[in-house]
Structures are given as structure tokens and as C-alpha cells.
Design a protein around this motif. Structure first.
Motif, short mmCIF file in Angstrom:
data_model
loop_
_atom_site.label_atom_id
_atom_site.label_comp_id
_atom_site.label_asym_id
_atom_site.label_seq_id
_atom_site.Cartn_x
_atom_site.Cartn_y
_atom_site.Cartn_z
N VAL A 141 0.86 -1.19 0.00
CA VAL A 141 0.00 0.00 0.00
C VAL A 141 0.89 1.23 0.00
N GLY A 142 0.74 2.07 -1.01
CA GLY A 142 1.51 3.30 -1.05
C GLY A 142 0.89 4.39 -0.20
N THR A 143 -0.45 4.50 -0.29
CA THR A 143 -1.19 5.53 0.43
C THR A 143 -2.34 4.88 1.19
N LEU A 144 -2.36 5.06 2.49
CA LEU A 144 -3.42 4.51 3.34
C LEU A 144 -4.31 5.63 3.83
N LEU A 145 -5.62 5.48 3.66
CA LEU A 145 -6.58 6.38 4.27
C LEU A 145 -6.90 5.82 5.65
N LEU A 146 -6.42 6.50 6.68
CA LEU A 146 -6.41 5.96 8.04
C LEU A 146 -7.58 6.50 8.85
N PRO A 147 -8.49 5.61 9.32
CA PRO A 147 -9.60 6.07 10.17
C PRO A 147 -9.10 6.38 11.56
N VAL A 148 -8.86 7.67 11.84
CA VAL A 148 -8.10 8.03 13.04
C VAL A 148 -8.94 8.16 14.30
N ASP A 180 -10.51 20.42 17.85
CA ASP A 180 -9.11 20.79 17.62
C ASP A 180 -8.17 20.12 18.62
N ILE A 181 -8.63 19.96 19.86
CA ILE A 181 -7.78 19.32 20.87
C ILE A 181 -7.56 17.85 20.53
N GLY A 182 -8.64 17.16 20.19
CA GLY A 182 -8.52 15.75 19.83
C GLY A 182 -7.66 15.55 18.60
N THR A 183 -7.83 16.42 17.62
CA THR A 183 -7.02 16.34 16.40
C THR A 183 -5.54 16.48 16.72
N ALA A 184 -5.20 17.46 17.56
CA ALA A 184 -3.80 17.67 17.93
C ALA A 184 -3.23 16.47 18.68
N MET A 185 -4.05 15.85 19.55
CA MET A 185 -3.57 14.69 20.29
C MET A 185 -3.26 13.53 19.36
N GLY A 188 -0.24 14.17 17.21
CA GLY A 188 1.00 14.07 17.97
C GLY A 188 1.51 12.65 18.08
N PHE A 189 0.60 11.70 18.26
CA PHE A 189 1.01 10.30 18.39
C PHE A 189 1.40 9.68 17.05
N LEU A 190 0.73 10.10 15.96
CA LEU A 190 0.97 9.47 14.67
C LEU A 190 2.04 10.20 13.85
N GLY A 191 2.37 11.41 14.25
CA GLY A 191 3.38 12.18 13.54
C GLY A 191 4.78 11.96 14.08
N GLU A 192 5.65 12.88 13.78
CA GLU A 192 7.07 12.73 14.13
C GLU A 192 7.32 12.71 15.63
N ARG A 193 6.40 13.26 16.44
CA ARG A 193 6.61 13.28 17.90
C ARG A 193 6.14 12.00 18.57
N GLY A 194 5.54 11.10 17.82
CA GLY A 194 5.01 9.87 18.39
C GLY A 194 6.07 8.78 18.53
N PRO A 195 5.64 7.56 18.87
CA PRO A 195 6.58 6.47 19.09
C PRO A 195 7.18 5.90 17.81
N GLY A 196 6.64 6.32 16.66
CA GLY A 196 7.25 5.90 15.40
C GLY A 196 6.37 5.00 14.56
N ARG A 200 4.62 8.62 6.36
CA ARG A 200 4.47 10.06 6.53
C ARG A 200 2.99 10.33 6.79
N TYR A 201 2.70 11.01 7.88
CA TYR A 201 1.30 11.20 8.30
C TYR A 201 0.83 12.59 7.90
N HIS A 202 -0.36 12.65 7.28
CA HIS A 202 -0.89 13.91 6.77
C HIS A 202 -2.36 14.06 7.17
N ARG A 203 -2.78 15.30 7.26
CA ARG A 203 -4.20 15.60 7.43
C ARG A 203 -4.60 16.63 6.37
N LEU A 204 -5.62 16.28 5.58
CA LEU A 204 -6.10 17.17 4.54
C LEU A 204 -7.28 17.98 5.05
#
Length: 213
Positions: A141-148, A180-185, A188-196, A200-204
Motif C-alpha cells: 500500500v503506497g497511500t493509506l486512508l487511516l480512520p483516526v 481541535d484538541i482531539g485532532t492535535a492529540m 501528535g502520536f501518529l506524527g514525528e513526535r510519536g513512538p514511530g 508520513r502522516y498527513h491531514r487534509l
């Protein structure tokens, strides 16, 4: 291929002048279906499937075709051969896109909550929309649409899912109930500050498009 998000779980894919829409539900801007050649529906929950919206789109666009699981197909009676029931392991072409189908059931919310059928769609061998499940398609899978954000998952589940699927890029979907608070949380976990995670994690933002593939 161009990817556009239309709120919550709906996306539109465009390639060579053709348009494919996945999961236009009750939270979706109806503009998502303008000019659509085909629709894929993962399952019957209102945020992914709106019978009224699809019937109206089918009436406005006689060439529109719909692929979905048998449960949803049964609710679109009267549209005849314009609706095709599909399931795990199927492969077909639609509006210039190659589709393979993966999975069979919605994720478990609770043992006392009945599960409904849910199919995921891998488009052109690169973009995967799992619907309401953490299905591993068994193909790259090159691009995953992730149900966050959903009542059936945790951030830990998402991290493990990304590690198992190992896409190059993950785009957040199923996030319409986050403030906005939930989105930031979550970010944070899925982006570069998370456990890894390997993606590459994106939000459109709604109505924002990006080139993929």
C-alpha cells in the motif's frame, strides 16, 4: 491520481478526467458527487452511506455506477445493473481505476453491538480505504486512508496498524467527530513526535487536493 477529501470519511479520486468517490455518507458535502463516474461504498453506517444522496446522484447522472457489499446493494433496489455487489477477493475495473476488495466485516465495537459487513477498496494497487476496519490488505500500500477516530479503536491500534500495513503515506479520514484538541492529540502520536510509524502522516483540510501515486 488526485485525492480530495470531502469531510469525515469521504474522498474523491480523479485520474485522466474520470472521478471515483468513496463513502459519500450523511456527513459528506454533496458536491463530492458532482461529475462522478463511479462510487464505492464500504458499509451501511450513515457516515459512509446515504441512500438518499446516492439515489439523487444516480438520477442526476445516468452513467453513475455503484460498487458495494451485498447489504448496501440490497438497499439500493430499483437501480438495477447500476449497482454491483462485491466482496473480499474480488477485482474489477471502474471508470479507469483498477479495484481489489479486501475484508468482510466492520471492526468490533462491543460484543453486544451487532457487526455489519464492511469491505475495503485498494485502488490502482496503491491507495487503500479500509472503511470502518483495520484490514491489512495483504498487498503493498503506497497511500493509506487511516480512520483516526472511531468508537472501535485506540491510538495504539492505529500505531500497530500503520506498522503492519507500512504505507509510504497515511492520510487521516474518519475524523469528523474530533475537535481541535482531539485532532492535535492524535496527530501528535501518529506524527514525528510519536513512538514511530513507517508512514508520513498527513491531514487534509476539506476540499483540499493532493497528488498521489
Amino acid at each position: 491520481m488526485e485525492l480530495t477529501k470531502f469531510g469525515h470519511a469521504c474522498v474523491r479520486l480523479e485520474k485522466d478526467g474520470r472521478r471515483l468517490v468513496i463513502d459519500p455518507g450523511g456527513l459528506t458535502d454533496p458536491r463530492a458527487l458532482e461529475g462522478a463516474d463511479a462510487v464505492l461504498v464500504t458499509h451501511e453506517h450513515f457516515d459512509h452511506f446515504s441512500e438518499e444522496v446516492l439515489r439523487r446522484a444516480a438520477a442526476a447522472h445516468p452513467g453513475l455506477r455503484i460498487w458495494t457489499n451485498p447489504s448496501v446493494a440490497g438497499r439500493l433496489d430499483g437501480l438495477g445493473t447500476r449497482v454491483t455487489a462485491t466482496g473480499d477477493g474480488d477485482a474489477f475495473g471502474v471508470a479507469g481505476f483498477d479495484i481489489t476488495v479486501h475484508g468482510a466485516w466492520h471492526a468490533v465495537i462491543h460484543p453486544d453491538v451487532p457487526r455489519v459487513p464492511n469491505v475495503g477498496f485498494l485502488v490502482d494497487g496503491t491507495l487503500f480505504h479500509p472503511g470502518d476496519a483495520l484490514t491489512v490488505p495483504g498487498a503493498p500500500v503506497g497511500t493509506l486512508l487511516l480512520p483516526v477516530h472511531a468508537p472501535w479503536s485506540t491510538v495504539g491500534d492505529l500505531i500497530d496498524y500503520l506498522r503492519e500495513v507500512a504505507p509510504c503515506d497515511a492520510y487521516a479520514v474518519h475524523d469528523g467527530a474530533l475537535n481541535d484538541i482531539g485532532t492535535a492529540m492524535v496527530d501528535g502520536f501518529l506524527g514525528e513526535r510519536g513512538p514511530g510509524v513507517p508512514a508520513r502522516y498527513h491531514r487534509l483540510a476539506p476540499d483540499t487536493s493532493v497528488r498521489i501515486g
